[in-house]
Write a protein that holds these residues in place. Structure first.
Motif, PDB file in Angstrom:
ATOM      1  N   ASN A   1       1.059   3.964  -3.107  1.00  0.00           N
ATOM      2  CA  ASN A   1       0.606   5.336  -2.881  1.00  0.00           C
ATOM      3  C   ASN A   1       1.726   6.338  -3.151  1.00  0.00           C
ATOM      4  OD1 ASN A   1      -2.119   4.953  -2.267  1.00  0.00           O
ATOM      5  ND2 ASN A   1      -1.603   4.332  -0.199  1.00  0.00           N
ATOM      6  N   THR A   2       2.944   5.999  -2.814  1.00  0.00           N
ATOM      7  CA  THR A   2       4.078   6.872  -3.100  1.00  0.00           C
ATOM      8  C   THR A   2       4.290   6.982  -4.602  1.00  0.00           C
ATOM      9  OG1 THR A   2       5.138   6.290  -1.012  1.00  0.00           O
ATOM     10  CG2 THR A   2       6.555   7.226  -2.718  1.00  0.00           C
TER      11      THR A   2
ATOM     12  N   GLU B   1       0.813  -1.216   0.000  1.00  0.00           N
ATOM     13  CA  GLU B   1       0.000   0.000   0.000  1.00  0.00           C
ATOM     14  C   GLU B   1       0.848   1.268   0.000  1.00  0.00           C
ATOM     15  OE1 GLU B   1      -3.499   2.063   2.715  1.00  0.00           O
ATOM     16  OE2 GLU B   1      -2.425   0.332   3.480  1.00  0.00           O
ATOM     17  N   ASP B   2       1.826   1.337   0.876  1.00  0.00           N
ATOM     18  CA  ASP B   2       2.643   2.548   0.989  1.00  0.00           C
ATOM     19  C   ASP B   2       3.447   2.807  -0.289  1.00  0.00           C
ATOM     20  OD1 ASP B   2       1.741   3.068   3.560  1.00  0.00           O
ATOM     21  OD2 ASP B   2       3.339   1.877   4.473  1.00  0.00           O
TER      22      ASP B   2
END
Length: 78
Positions: free
Chosen positions: A14-15, A10-11
Motif C-alpha cells: 500500500n505504501t 499489505e502495508d
C-alpha cells in the motif's frame, strides 16, 4: 533481489502503490477486507455483472463457482 530482503506485505504494498487503507470510524477492517464477509445473493450479483441471460458457472454441487469474463458486461470487465 539477491541478498536483500524484500517486504511483500499489505502495508509495504500500500505504501509503494500509494493506496492507503482507509478504515471507517468504529470499524476494524477496510471495505476491501469486509467484502468477502458479506453474504451476497449470487443471483443479484450475476444480474448486476453479467450480460442478460448469462450468469455463474456452477460447481459439481450446483453452487455458484465463477463468472466467465465473456459473460460479463463491458463495464464489469473493466
Amino acid at each position: 533481489m539477491r541478498g536483500h530482503l524484500i517486504q511483500f506485505d499489505e502495508d509495504t504494498l500500500n505504501t509503494f502503490l500509494k493506496t492507503p487503507v482507509i478504515v471507517e470510524e468504529g470499524e476494524s477492517l477496510c471495505a476491501y477486507s469486509r467484502f468477502p464477509l458479506l453474504r451476497l445473493d449470487p443471483q443479484e450479483l450475476a444480474t448486476k455483472l453479467c450480460i442478460l441471460g448469462k450468469g455463474f458457472e456452477l460447481n459439481v454441487d450446483g453452487q455458484p463457482l465463477k463468472i466467465l469474463g465473456k459473460n460479463m458486461t463491458t463495464l464489469a470487465q473493466t
